[in-house]
Design an enzyme around this catalytic site. Structure first.
Site, PDB file in Angstrom:
ATOM      1  N   PRO A 189      -6.519   1.157  -7.028  1.00 20.34           N
ATOM      2  CA  PRO A 189      -7.890   0.959  -6.518  1.00 20.34           C
ATOM      3  C   PRO A 189      -8.508   2.299  -6.134  1.00 20.34           C
ATOM      4  O   PRO A 189      -7.870   3.088  -5.451  1.00 20.34           O
ATOM      5  CB  PRO A 189      -7.694   0.087  -5.278  1.00 20.34           C
ATOM      6  N   GLU A 190      -9.693   2.570  -6.604  1.00 23.88           N
ATOM      7  CA  GLU A 190     -10.385   3.789  -6.230  1.00 23.88           C
ATOM      8  C   GLU A 190     -11.522   3.437  -5.265  1.00 23.88           C
ATOM      9  O   GLU A 190     -11.698   2.285  -4.911  1.00 23.88           O
ATOM     10  CB  GLU A 190     -10.897   4.515  -7.484  1.00 23.88           C
TER      11      GLU A 190
END
Ligand SMILES: [Zn+2]
Length: 271
Positions: A2-3
């Site tokens: 996840p960014e």
């Protein structure tokens, strides 16, 4: 992994609904990256007041203290009025009067950490070195250029380091550098002012578009309402080695920079 956009989309998906809820129970599964930092029972009765984001951390402000949540490599949060019994990869449940916030994290690099205040050593250790937020006012183009001039490392590495601007991960760094026409290996200090300003705009643009589209980089990513989301921006360079550039047709190349794959167009990103 996840960014920043996925973390922000996650935040937006439950922040309003959980605000004002009282904690009724805290259930822990297998150990995560770091321990909770207090007996779970100590949190019972406290109220969730707001959910903020700092870099890739979510901060749940309680009426006393706060919880820092990180999704690690593979974590996702789901907030629902009720949840089925925890599965193999459900390692944290925050049971509240408004619903259950559940962390599913197969690889267990995620974490939930309690601290009494944001200035506590435990919080400073995690949040203290983070740079400015790319989507907020504090991300100033001139200051960004000045910061680049002080760093000799390749620009891609400087973006990933997160101390100049936070949360620009591998995908978004590659994409922003393409949009700005900058070769990822160029020393940050050598980037001219006009190009630095263009890169500043490209970083904001690529992140804001990803948030707006509920973007995700994780194939099985689902936001906290259980809706699946995915990276809907058509990548210009990321993951496209050997394919033609969407702008000029040149074959996209990749290289390794500090263990991470970097993608670029040799024509559009000459220097
Ligand atoms: Zn090109």
């Amino acid at each position: 992994m996840p960014e920043l956009p996925e973390v922000e989309v996650t935040r937006l998906s439950f922040a309003d609904r959980i605000a004002g809820a009282r904690i009724e129970q805290v259930r822990l599964g297998k150990p995560l990256r770091w321990p909770l930092g207090c007996p779970p029972a100590e949190l019972v009765g406290r109220q969730v007041q707001a959910v903020r984001r700092r870099g890739k951390y979510l901060l749940l402000d309680l009426d006393r203290g706060l919880l820092l949540l990180h999704l690690g490599m593979s974590g996702s949060l789901n907030f629902a009025p009720s949840q089925p019994p925890p599965g193999t990869h459900d390692h944290f449940d925050l049971v509240t009067t408004r619903g259950v916030l559940r962390l599913n994290d197969p690889r267990r690099f995620g974490a939930v950490v309690h601290v009494e205040e944001e200035q506590a050593p435990g919080a400073v250790k995690l949040l203290g070195a983070l740079g400015v937020e790319p989507l907020e006012e504090g991300f100033d183009p001139e200051a960004f250029h000045a910061g680049l001039r002080r760093r000799k490392a390749p620009i891609k590495q400087v973006l990933l380091a997160g101390d100049l601007v936070v949360g620009v991960g591998n995908i978004y760094a590659s994409e922003a550098l393409f949009l700005a026409g900058i070769r990822p290996t160029l020393s940050a200090a050598r980037i001219s002012r006009p190009r630095a300003l263009r890169l500043h705009g490209a970083i904001r643009d690529v992140l804001a578009r990803a948030v707006a589209q509920g973007g995700s980089t994780l194939r099985d990513f689902s936001n906290a309402q259980g809706e699946s989301g995915y990276f809907q921006l058509e990548a210009m360079v990321y993951g496209r080695t050997g394919q033609p550039c969407r702008v000029c047709g040149t074959t996209i190349r990749s290289l390794r920079q500090g263990q991470r794959a970097t993608f670029y167009c040799p024509t559009c990103q000459k220097t």
